[in-house]
Design a protein around this motif. Structure first.
Motif: not given
Length: 638
Positions: A496-522
């Motif tokens: 999880s992560f925090e955003l201020p209450d003033s955040t307007a409509a937008t796109t949130i990009g997410i990416k992660y590293l799998d169990i082999r350290g390979r990047e997946t995403g965004p």
């Protein structure tokens, strides 16, 4: 010692004169006579006298210093002394008589004639010099005559020049006429050039048409040739398939009979014997039979995979790689090369397998082996990417089953059946892993009075998570929690992560590293604060519907509280209720949603209303802002 030589000198000289005096004197006399006869050519008598005197002196000094034996050097001394004396005498007489031709020539006329014959060369040379002189004079005379002729020629040229100048005007007139003629000729040439250009353009057009026709003919011929090659390739493929089908039938018949063939000759017989020996534990003969089968270069996978398994058990992977490397060097069958590359390790094996598939994109067994590279058996634990790669390869392999497309690669059909069964089982296990939407991350925004908490849900275990606002810019890592993820054995990333209450409509990009350290995403996920607030409140209301209504709460008899609905009113459009089983037709008016402080209850609003003591129950239904309605819930008074 010098005294001894002086005492013995007279006797030594007398002895030497008696031995050499006659011939030495004779030779010296002849030398003097010859030098006298040759005197016209030079003073040879003087030359001989000088050389002989010097030689006599040197010999005498050598004898005195005992550098040579006196008995051996004395004849030479006598000869040199005699020659010097006679030559000196002849030269002295020549000088006294002033005889240029020598004493003998003066006394003997015949010798003078001989001297003249010896002087012929000199006379001829003199004659040549005279002739040259006369020739030089003649040349000078010719030069003078030539100069005279040149002078006359210059006079004639001057006269011709004058005539030329006189004819210049006539020439100019002729040139003017010629220029007019040239103009007419030029116009004629321009007309001819235009006609020629038109002709050339027509010729070029004709050539272009012919070139297009030739290209068309070439393309047609190429298409015919390609069609012929395709037919030939198809025929070859069918022939190979028929050959393997024959081998497969022979192998099946032999398997039904059992026992090894005593004198095998065909590939199916060698393969049969290899299996019989292998199952009976006779690995040496099994190995020999497999090698004999490989010599037939049959393009079937199962004999070589089984042979490779035997080699790995006996010699290890390196030994199997060496044996199949030798077979692959001389073989043409892709099956041998495919099994050879399977004997390499991990990443190298995968690279070689991908290269093989690129070179043989329709070689079906390669896809089954590719799927094994990403399987759970091979890796132990799979990432989502591994499962997708495995499913894609297995799907490709199974697709060749239609119309018997796999039979031509297997001699033992039981091996093919095993591969197909394993493929279907794994495809069922991984499910719809190939659906990209099904396994994408999701976000759950949760609003509080302080702002937004965004919780990330991933489709698989991860070793790191990062996010960003918008479609560009750097990503921010969520960090790690103080606990390990049992699936990875590594610290669990913060979800999880925090955003201020003033955040307007937008796109949130997410990416992660799998169990082999390979990047997946965004993965870009849309975030709308208003919609997120309504959905979050609705989720809580649906989940905790039993707390919507509270009768007589806190000892306040006769009051019905609806505090929870009031707190999450941003998801509510309308609230209706009914008493004692009546339909919910009465409305509870809610204050408007305060997006800046959504959970606060206005200070001037009462979160309750009064009911009679006779009321035993209440039914409630909520209409949400998205247009959906909750079930009609009934609450009984205690």
């Amino acid at each position: 010692m010098t005294g001894d030589i002086g005492a013995a000198a007279p006797s030594l000289i007398r002895a030497s004169l008696s031995r050499t005096g006659k011939w030495a004197g004779s030779v010296a006399f002849v030398s003097g006579a010859v030098s006298d006869v040759l005197n016209p050519l030079g003073p040879f008598a003087a030359y001989i006298a000088l050389v002989a005197a010097i030689a006599a002196a040197i010999i005498a000094v050598a004898i005195v210093l005992r550098l040579v034996l006196a008995t051996k050097a004395m004849p030479a001394l006598i000869f040199a002394t005699s020659a010097a004396a006679i030559a000196s005498g002849v030269y002295a007489v020549q000088q006294e008589t002033n005889s240029q031709n020598g004493i003998i020539a003066t006394l003997v006329p015949a010798v003078a004639g001989l001297q003249q014959s010896l002087g012929i060369v000199s006379e001829k040379v003199a004659k040549i010099e005279k002739t040259v002189t006369e020739t030089q004079k003649t040349v000078e005379e010719v030069k003078k005559s030539t100069d005279t002729v040149a002078q006359k020629a210059e006079e004639i040229a001057a006269a011709e020049k004058q005539q030329t100048e006189q004819g210049a005007q006539t020439q100019k007139t002729v040139e003017a006429v010629k220029q007019s003629t040239d103009t007419v000729a030029q116009k004629a040439e321009e007309i001819a050039s235009a006609q020629k250009q038109q002709t050339e353009q027509g010729t070029q057009t004709q050539k272009a048409v012919e070139a297009v026709k030739q290209t068309t003919d070439t393309l047609a011929a190429g298409q015919q040739q390609a069609a012929a090659q395709a037919e030939k390739l198809q025929a070859t493929t069918e022939q190979i398939a028929a050959s393997i089908d024959t081998i497969a039938k022979g192998f099946a018949a032999l398997a039904a009979q059992g026992g090894a063939i005593a004198d095998p000759k065909r590939p199916d017989e060698y393969y049969h014997n290899a299996r019989v020996y292998e199952l009976s534990g006779d690995m040496l003969n099994a190995r020999r039979s497999y090698l004999a089968f490989a010599n037939f270069d049959v393009d079937a996978v199962d004999p070589y995979t089984r042979f490779a398994t035997l080699l790995r058990v006996q010699d290890g992977k390196a030994g199997a790689r060496e044996v199949f490397g030798q077979l692959a060097d001389k073989a043409k069958a892709p099956a041998i090369k495919l099994v050879h590359l399977e004997q390499f390790d991990d990443a190298q094996r995968l690279d070689k397998l991908n290269a093989f598939i690129a070179a043989h994109p329709d070689y079906a067994p390669a896809y089954f082996l590719l799927a094994q590279e990403f399987s759970e058996d091979r890796l132990g634990s799979q990432s989502l990417s591994d499962k997708r790669s495995e499913a894609e390869a297995l799907t490709k392999f199974v697709s060749y089953e239609k119309e018997g497309g796999l039979l031509k690669y297997f001699v033992d059909q039981t091996q093919l059946a095993d591969w197909l069964e394993r493929s279907r089982s794994r495809l069922a296990a991984v499910g719809d892993v190939l659906d990209p939407q099904r396994f994408a991350p999701t976000l759950t925004p949760m609003r509080s009075n302080a702002g937004w908490t965004i919780t990330i849900s991933l489709p698989e275990a991860a070793t790191g998570i990062s996010w960003r606002l918008g479609e560009s810019g750097p990503f921010t890592d969520t960090g790690l929690m103080a606990m390990n993820d049992q699936r990875t054995g590594k610290p669990m990333p913060n979800p999880s992560f925090e955003l201020p209450d003033s955040t307007a409509a937008t796109t949130i990009g997410i990416k992660y590293l799998d169990i082999r350290g390979r990047e997946t995403g965004p993965f870009d996920i849309r975030f709308d604060p208003d919609s997120a607030l309504q959905q979050g409140d609705k989720q809580i209301l649906d989940q905790f519907w039993t707390s919507w209504i509270a009768f007589d709460s806190g000892g306040n008899h006769g009051l019905v509280y609806f505090t929870q609905m009031l707190s999450y009113r941003c998801a509510i459009k309308e609230v209706h209720y009914g008493l004692d089983g009546a339909a919910p037709d009465k409305e509870i008016k809610m204050p408007p949603c305060d997006k800046k402080d959504p959970y606060a209850i206005p200070y001037d609003y009462q979160p309750y209303f009064k009911v009679a003591d006779s009321v035993k129950s209440m039914s409630v239904q909520v209409t949400y802002t998205d247009g959906t309605k909750s079930p009609v819930w009934e609450y009984k008074r205690q």
